[in-house]
Design an enzyme around this catalytic site. Sequence first.
Site, PDB file in Angstrom:
ATOM      1  N   SER A 187       0.515   6.727  -6.198  1.00 55.37           N
ATOM      2  CA  SER A 187       1.895   6.012  -6.104  1.00 55.37           C
ATOM      3  C   SER A 187       1.504   4.652  -5.735  1.00 55.37           C
ATOM      4  O   SER A 187       0.514   4.127  -5.262  1.00 55.37           O
ATOM      5  CB  SER A 187       2.747   6.353  -5.011  1.00 55.37           C
ATOM      6  OG  SER A 187       2.097   6.584  -3.684  1.00 55.37           O
ATOM      7  N   GLY A 265       1.884   3.165 -11.413  1.00 58.57           N
ATOM      8  CA  GLY A 265       1.075   2.045 -11.359  1.00 58.57           C
ATOM      9  C   GLY A 265       0.721   1.373 -12.380  1.00 58.57           C
ATOM     10  O   GLY A 265       1.442   1.438 -13.525  1.00 58.57           O
ATOM     11  N   SER A 266      -0.386   0.590 -12.377  1.00 60.56           N
ATOM     12  CA  SER A 266      -0.566  -0.312 -13.415  1.00 60.56           C
ATOM     13  C   SER A 266      -1.074   0.352 -14.742  1.00 60.56           C
ATOM     14  O   SER A 266      -1.886   1.593 -14.469  1.00 60.56           O
ATOM     15  CB  SER A 266      -1.457  -1.405 -13.078  1.00 60.56           C
ATOM     16  OG  SER A 266      -2.767  -0.982 -12.445  1.00 60.56           O
ATOM     17  N   VAL A 269      -5.297   0.886 -14.625  1.00 66.04           N
ATOM     18  CA  VAL A 269      -5.659   2.119 -13.738  1.00 66.04           C
ATOM     19  C   VAL A 269      -5.551   3.535 -14.475  1.00 66.04           C
ATOM     20  O   VAL A 269      -6.103   4.457 -14.718  1.00 66.04           O
ATOM     21  CB  VAL A 269      -5.258   1.886 -12.503  1.00 66.04           C
ATOM     22  CG1 VAL A 269      -5.341   3.399 -11.478  1.00 66.04           C
ATOM     23  CG2 VAL A 269      -5.799   0.929 -11.600  1.00 66.04           C
ATOM     24  N   GLU A 293       3.947   6.351 -15.168  1.00 68.55           N
ATOM     25  CA  GLU A 293       4.967   5.312 -15.348  1.00 68.55           C
ATOM     26  C   GLU A 293       4.111   3.939 -15.007  1.00 68.55           C
ATOM     27  O   GLU A 293       3.776   3.915 -13.760  1.00 68.55           O
ATOM     28  CB  GLU A 293       6.081   5.465 -14.591  1.00 68.55           C
ATOM     29  CG  GLU A 293       6.760   6.859 -14.973  1.00 68.55           C
ATOM     30  CD  GLU A 293       7.228   6.971 -16.541  1.00 68.55           C
ATOM     31  OE1 GLU A 293       7.319   5.991 -17.227  1.00 68.55           O
ATOM     32  OE2 GLU A 293       7.239   7.955 -16.995  1.00 68.55           O
ATOM     33  N   CYS A 327       8.609  -3.128 -11.686  1.00 65.28           N
ATOM     34  CA  CYS A 327       8.011  -2.837 -13.060  1.00 65.28           C
ATOM     35  C   CYS A 327       9.028  -3.194 -14.017  1.00 65.28           C
ATOM     36  O   CYS A 327       8.538  -3.627 -15.180  1.00 65.28           O
ATOM     37  CB  CYS A 327       7.561  -1.309 -12.929  1.00 65.28           C
ATOM     38  SG  CYS A 327       9.046  -0.178 -12.795  1.00 65.28           S
ATOM     39  N   GLU A 425       1.437  -9.092 -17.930  1.00 65.11           N
ATOM     40  CA  GLU A 425       2.068  -8.769 -16.503  1.00 65.11           C
ATOM     41  C   GLU A 425       1.603  -9.235 -15.416  1.00 65.11           C
ATOM     42  O   GLU A 425       0.586  -9.052 -15.030  1.00 65.11           O
ATOM     43  CB  GLU A 425       2.097  -7.465 -16.417  1.00 65.11           C
ATOM     44  CG  GLU A 425       2.861  -6.747 -15.378  1.00 65.11           C
ATOM     45  CD  GLU A 425       2.911  -5.388 -14.966  1.00 65.11           C
ATOM     46  OE1 GLU A 425       1.944  -4.959 -14.728  1.00 65.11           O
ATOM     47  OE2 GLU A 425       4.142  -4.544 -14.700  1.00 65.11           O
TER      48      GLU A 425
HETATM   49  P1  NAD Z   1      -2.025  -0.441  -8.836  1.00 66.77           P
HETATM   50  O1  NAD Z   1      -2.339  -0.088 -10.469  1.00 66.77           O
HETATM   51  O2  NAD Z   1      -2.977  -1.469  -8.332  1.00 66.77           O
HETATM   52  O3  NAD Z   1      -2.085   0.853  -7.894  1.00 66.77           O
HETATM   53  C1  NAD Z   1      -1.230   1.894  -8.255  1.00 66.77           C
HETATM   54  C2  NAD Z   1      -2.127   3.352  -7.586  1.00 66.77           C
HETATM   55  O4  NAD Z   1      -3.422   3.662  -8.267  1.00 66.77           O
HETATM   56  C3  NAD Z   1      -2.453   3.015  -6.026  1.00 66.77           C
HETATM   57  O5  NAD Z   1      -2.161   4.077  -5.428  1.00 66.77           O
HETATM   58  C4  NAD Z   1      -3.727   2.560  -6.160  1.00 66.77           C
HETATM   59  O6  NAD Z   1      -4.585   2.696  -4.886  1.00 66.77           O
HETATM   60  C5  NAD Z   1      -4.449   3.362  -7.114  1.00 66.77           C
HETATM   61  N1  NAD Z   1      -5.522   2.757  -7.881  1.00 66.77           N
HETATM   62  C6  NAD Z   1      -5.900   1.424  -7.801  1.00 66.77           C
HETATM   63  N2  NAD Z   1      -7.390   1.425  -8.446  1.00 66.77           N
HETATM   64  C7  NAD Z   1      -7.428   2.635  -8.702  1.00 66.77           C
HETATM   65  C8  NAD Z   1      -8.754   3.244  -9.542  1.00 66.77           C
HETATM   66  N3  NAD Z   1      -9.755   2.532 -10.126  1.00 66.77           N
HETATM   67  N4  NAD Z   1      -8.949   4.577  -9.466  1.00 66.77           N
HETATM   68  C9  NAD Z   1      -7.611   5.383  -9.154  1.00 66.77           C
HETATM   69  N5  NAD Z   1      -6.490   4.928  -8.548  1.00 66.77           N
HETATM   70  C10 NAD Z   1      -6.674   3.489  -8.441  1.00 66.77           C
HETATM   71  O7  NAD Z   1      -0.469  -0.906  -9.037  1.00 66.77           O
HETATM   72  P2  NAD Z   1       0.359  -1.600  -7.673  1.00 66.77           P
HETATM   73  O8  NAD Z   1      -0.033  -2.905  -7.610  1.00 66.77           O
HETATM   74  O9  NAD Z   1       0.336  -0.570  -6.586  1.00 66.77           O
HETATM   75  O10 NAD Z   1       1.701  -1.369  -8.409  1.00 66.77           O
HETATM   76  C11 NAD Z   1       2.341  -2.286  -9.352  1.00 66.77           C
HETATM   77  C12 NAD Z   1       2.005  -1.657 -10.778  1.00 66.77           C
HETATM   78  O11 NAD Z   1       2.915  -0.571 -10.941  1.00 66.77           O
HETATM   79  C13 NAD Z   1       2.632  -2.757 -12.047  1.00 66.77           C
HETATM   80  O12 NAD Z   1       1.862  -2.683 -12.995  1.00 66.77           O
HETATM   81  C14 NAD Z   1       3.998  -2.007 -12.079  1.00 66.77           C
HETATM   82  O13 NAD Z   1       4.393  -2.337 -13.453  1.00 66.77           O
HETATM   83  C15 NAD Z   1       3.730  -0.699 -11.953  1.00 66.77           C
HETATM   84  N6  NAD Z   1       4.807   0.373 -11.635  1.00 66.77           N
HETATM   85  C16 NAD Z   1       5.458   0.766 -12.654  1.00 66.77           C
HETATM   86  C17 NAD Z   1       6.516   1.629 -12.528  1.00 66.77           C
HETATM   87  C18 NAD Z   1       7.129   2.509 -13.341  1.00 66.77           C
HETATM   88  O14 NAD Z   1       8.167   3.173 -13.251  1.00 66.77           O
HETATM   89  N7  NAD Z   1       6.839   2.133 -14.855  1.00 66.77           N
HETATM   90  C19 NAD Z   1       7.154   1.615 -11.318  1.00 66.77           C
HETATM   91  C20 NAD Z   1       6.657   0.768 -10.299  1.00 66.77           C
HETATM   92  C21 NAD Z   1       5.259   0.256 -10.503  1.00 66.77           C
END
Ligand code: NAD
Length: 543
Positions: A187, A265-266, A269, A293, A327, A425
Amino acid sequence: MAHSIVQLPIPVNEPILSYAPSSIEKKEVLACYTKLYKTQIEVPMQIGKEAVYTGDTATMHPPHDHKHCLGSYHKANQAVVKKAIEAALAAKAKWSALPWESRAAIFLKAAELVSGPYRAKINAATMLAQSKTIHQAEIDAACEFADFLRFNVYFMQEIYENQPESGAGIWNRINYRPLEGFIYAVSPFNFTAIAGNLGASAAMMGNTIVWKPSDHQIFSAQVIMEIFQEAGVPEGVINTVFGDPEMITNTVLESPDFAGIHYTGSTEVFRAIWSKIGTHINRYKSYPRIVGETGGKDFIIAHPSANPIEVATGIIRGGFEYQGQKCSAASRIYLPKSIANQVIDRVKEELKTVKMGSPEDFENFVTAVIHRGAYDRLVAAIEQAKKDPEAEIIAGGDYDDSTGYFIEPTVVVTSNPAYKTMTKELFGPLVTIYIYADSDWEKTLTLVDSTSEYALTGAVYSQDRFALEEALTALENSAGNFYINDKPTGAVVGQQPFGGARGSGTNDKAGSASNLMRWVSPRLIKETFVPAKDYRYSFLEKE
Ligand code: NAD
């Protein structure tokens, strides 16, 4: 044993409390905020029945007050991750055999705890951990989370009710089996509701979970686990692991029992995780379900017939609420020349009234961005815009990290529709405006569609029905959630199922039956009441 065909309560969206001056809810949440602020907590990982303390810890800090420490959490090593997988697998048989109405009862109870006795705590924890204003915390941690739980339980019943036709003398049935193995939930920091829902949605369908929350949300993730425990989620059904995301993910993806990932998340990733799953495909017992997502570069396009004040309000709410860290946040804006000045003047005037600071002060509309990395990324974009001749900062542009990671709501106007802040983004309070000639409305729709790799949310403002239809057609694949005369943020569970396509995700629509379907594998059962006793069909008989 007595049986019945039960009916679940019809879900309704949790009412949003106002937190107006002197309200009871305001007093309660502030008291809770102060208490949590003053207490140091130590967060273990919850694996099976064990609270796991490894001694390898990291500290937690409010982004708006980064010198203050809220406590620490314990980080996993490989052995701990393997233990979490084993705990999930060990809990599976008993959990999936539990009657579905018992699973429903557990998550309905969790919803009541979120919206009732835990409301102030989960909101205060979200204000502290993720720097949300009380309104942003309320619509996320209290309301959306309770809605996810109540609506998903209802969608679970709808799925189970979905049965095939039966011909004469036979009976067809479908069992909706949980997936074989365990589900990995990963998440993001920005929504407490999403953090709780990623594991809960798959668990309610009978699966067991290894959940890795974001490092920047563990303080409120801890409250989610407290609620799940009090609601009666059995040991081993949802297990938490914290720490190095790459090591944890690599360890999880090595397991032959890995049955699926529920990720938010992004984009970057998610793509890396997807490729690793592809590389390991021969080792898995089943084809893993991949639900993600991801990022967005969400747009607002105004037609010349749009009301400038409504567009300006959409930009401020859609672009700057929660510091642009949704997001769905609007970050690229297309304005026709004829109304651009009116919109921009209104945005500038309104931004002068926006206050920024700690969420503890309810007059603040904007607080801090999540961490040093986000702050540095936004400062770099602002400094670059100050230098670039094709960009002009017309509002904001200041920042200060002495107490918290504060970035002023910033508006850039660019003459280049492919300028970096129109395409990348940035995930912060930075909105970029491109002004188009009124006669270029159709060309601009094509531009909106082709500018970004994402397709999450978008909004069109217009009073002209023909223009709205043109936008709906031209932007068919540009957004999974499309808004007409409204900001592109604030999707409500049960009303606007959420998700986008292209680089924005698998569009399985969080908060809908289609998402829950990803966590089951249907088994069709055909039963014949009077089986045939002769292989010969009539056509084989002699004339
Ligand atoms: P992030 O990608 O940094 O992290 C998301 C998750 O991935 C975290 O739990 C993180 O620890 C994990 N992660 C990070 N690096 C990783 C790796 N190398 N391998 C495996 N897991 C890894 O994102 P964030 O900063 O927590 O959240 C923001 C991002 O999430 C934005 O891009 C946003 O658009 C997206 N988001 C999308 C939605 C949607 O519904 N589309 C909703 C919320 C957030």
